[in-house]
Design a protein around this motif. Sequence first.
Motif, short mmCIF file in Angstrom:
data_model
loop_
_atom_site.label_atom_id
_atom_site.label_comp_id
_atom_site.label_asym_id
_atom_site.label_seq_id
_atom_site.Cartn_x
_atom_site.Cartn_y
_atom_site.Cartn_z
N GLY A 16 0.82 -1.20 0.00
CA GLY A 16 0.00 0.00 0.00
C GLY A 16 0.85 1.24 0.00
O GLY A 16 2.08 1.19 -0.12
N THR A 31 -0.85 5.07 8.35
CA THR A 31 -2.02 4.51 7.67
C THR A 31 -1.57 3.98 6.33
O THR A 31 -0.92 4.69 5.54
CB THR A 31 -3.12 5.57 7.47
OG1 THR A 31 -3.52 6.05 8.76
CG2 THR A 31 -4.32 4.98 6.77
N ARG A 33 -2.68 2.71 2.76
CA ARG A 33 -3.85 2.93 1.90
C ARG A 33 -3.65 2.26 0.55
O ARG A 33 -2.56 2.27 -0.02
CB ARG A 33 -4.07 4.43 1.69
CG ARG A 33 -5.26 4.78 0.81
CD ARG A 33 -5.43 6.29 0.75
NE ARG A 33 -6.53 6.66 -0.12
CZ ARG A 33 -6.42 6.84 -1.43
NH1 ARG A 33 -5.25 6.70 -2.01
NH2 ARG A 33 -7.47 7.18 -2.15
N ASP A 34 -4.75 1.69 0.05
CA ASP A 34 -4.78 1.16 -1.32
C ASP A 34 -5.38 2.25 -2.21
O ASP A 34 -6.58 2.52 -2.13
CB ASP A 34 -5.63 -0.11 -1.38
CG ASP A 34 -5.60 -0.76 -2.76
OD1 ASP A 34 -5.18 -0.08 -3.71
OD2 ASP A 34 -6.01 -1.92 -2.88
N ALA A 37 -8.44 0.81 -4.64
CA ALA A 37 -9.70 0.40 -3.99
C ALA A 37 -10.18 1.42 -2.97
O ALA A 37 -11.28 1.28 -2.44
CB ALA A 37 -9.51 -0.96 -3.32
N ASN A 38 -9.35 2.42 -2.64
CA ASN A 38 -9.71 3.45 -1.68
C ASN A 38 -10.05 2.84 -0.32
O ASN A 38 -11.05 3.14 0.32
CB ASN A 38 -10.89 4.29 -2.20
CG ASN A 38 -10.99 5.62 -1.46
OD1 ASN A 38 -10.03 6.06 -0.83
ND2 ASN A 38 -12.16 6.24 -1.52
N ILE A 39 -9.16 1.92 0.12
CA ILE A 39 -9.29 1.26 1.42
C ILE A 39 -8.02 1.55 2.21
O ILE A 39 -6.92 1.54 1.65
CB ILE A 39 -9.48 -0.26 1.25
CG1 ILE A 39 -10.78 -0.53 0.47
CG2 ILE A 39 -9.52 -0.96 2.60
CD1 ILE A 39 -10.97 -1.99 0.13
N SER A 40 -8.15 1.80 3.49
CA SER A 40 -6.98 2.08 4.32
C SER A 40 -7.06 1.27 5.60
O SER A 40 -8.13 0.83 6.03
CB SER A 40 -6.89 3.58 4.64
OG SER A 40 -8.05 4.00 5.33
N ALA A 41 -5.89 1.06 6.20
CA ALA A 41 -5.80 0.31 7.46
C ALA A 41 -4.77 0.98 8.36
O ALA A 41 -3.75 1.48 7.88
CB ALA A 41 -5.41 -1.14 7.19
N ARG A 42 -5.05 0.96 9.66
CA ARG A 42 -4.15 1.56 10.65
C ARG A 42 -3.06 0.55 10.98
O ARG A 42 -3.33 -0.62 11.25
CB ARG A 42 -4.92 1.95 11.89
CG ARG A 42 -4.18 2.80 12.87
CD ARG A 42 -3.89 4.17 12.30
NE ARG A 42 -3.22 5.02 13.28
CZ ARG A 42 -2.71 6.20 12.98
NH1 ARG A 42 -2.80 6.65 11.73
NH2 ARG A 42 -2.11 6.93 13.90
N SER A 77 -11.22 -1.77 18.29
CA SER A 77 -10.86 -1.53 16.89
C SER A 77 -9.77 -2.50 16.47
O SER A 77 -9.04 -3.05 17.29
CB SER A 77 -10.39 -0.09 16.69
OG SER A 77 -9.24 0.16 17.47
N TYR A 163 -3.98 11.19 -1.84
CA TYR A 163 -5.28 11.75 -2.22
C TYR A 163 -5.31 12.32 -3.64
O TYR A 163 -6.33 12.84 -4.08
CB TYR A 163 -5.68 12.86 -1.23
CG TYR A 163 -5.70 12.39 0.20
CD1 TYR A 163 -6.72 11.57 0.68
CD2 TYR A 163 -4.68 12.76 1.07
CE1 TYR A 163 -6.72 11.14 2.00
CE2 TYR A 163 -4.67 12.33 2.39
CZ TYR A 163 -5.70 11.52 2.85
OH TYR A 163 -5.70 11.07 4.14
#
Length: 384
Positions: A16, A31, A33-34, A37-42, A77, A163
Amino acid sequence: MVGGWIGKLGTVWVEGQITELTARGGTVFLTLRDPVANISARVTCPRGVYEATVPRPVDGARIVTHLKPDFWVNKGSFAFTALEMRPVGVGELLARLERLRRLLASEGLFGVDRKRRLPFLPGTVGLICGRDSAAERDVLENSRRRWPAVRFTVEPVAVQGPYAVGEVIEALRRLDADTDVDVIVIARGGGSMEDLLPFSDEALVRAVAACRTPVVSAIGHEQDNPLLDLVADVRASTPTDAAKKVVPDVGEQLTLIRQLRDRGRRVAKGWLDRETAWLAAARSRPALADPVREVERRAEQAEQLRDRARRSLTGSLDRAQDSLEHLRARLVSLSPAATLERGYAIVQRPSGDVVRLASEISPGDELTVRFSDDRVTVRSDSTT
């Protein structure tokens, strides 16, 4: 229960783009982020793992991370703990871009037949560029220097980082939906290959291919070649070059108009001169310069032909008259009437037979004696 179940999942490798990179104490928070696919993970990463990565990742870099999933019971979370980080190499990035290029090319997105012509003089130009960027100033200043009346609708966006793709696509959709915008320019100054990666994003390339408005790509410098350049209707090497391609130069156009006007005048003058010379030559011909003289000449020719015909006819008649006189004289000389005029007579029977010998006459025969101008009927008494 959830934490125990997640703890049994083991570790995974995730690729990512880093966003929101911060370090506090011995832990680095980021973070992942892909961008597609506009997906992110902490992700949390021990500082030692982070500092051991060469080169050290920065905000916006693409990495491959060996992660272990965790569940924070206190916050309720999910999170990931980084066990190892590896930067995505330039060679691997280029290989992925090449695979994507071949895929999009096979779909016909880069075909020459789908590229549209730019309008000669756009009413409004849509400009997608960085906020207060040099690319924006280059496009605006050069365009207004070339054609002061040109209008722009500027959409400031992020041109690098996580972004950038989403903002550029959204700005592109807004400008494409605006019916006043005749052409869209996507501009950015130069940068590294990693900085220009958003302009090779598959989602952005497909968004540009779906636009109904012609799109000009002005990304980087001459040597830069993101996939956006291949799908755009026109590629400009720099933002300044984009201004030259989109907006005509008013001075050049005025010069061209003046040259075309002068050329048109020369052509029209040449045509008029040729036609005037032809008309003067036509008027100088005898038939038009002195029409009566031509009629008189034709009348003289008619009189000469008439006199010639008369002479020819008179000569023919005279020759025929002479011939007739000669023939008449011959006929007269050969005619029995001429012999009769010399005192001779012709004796004929009533049947018209000519009596040549006296022995042919019997007493009492009725005979006709023909003279030159009359005749008399007699009867034979005897023969001697």
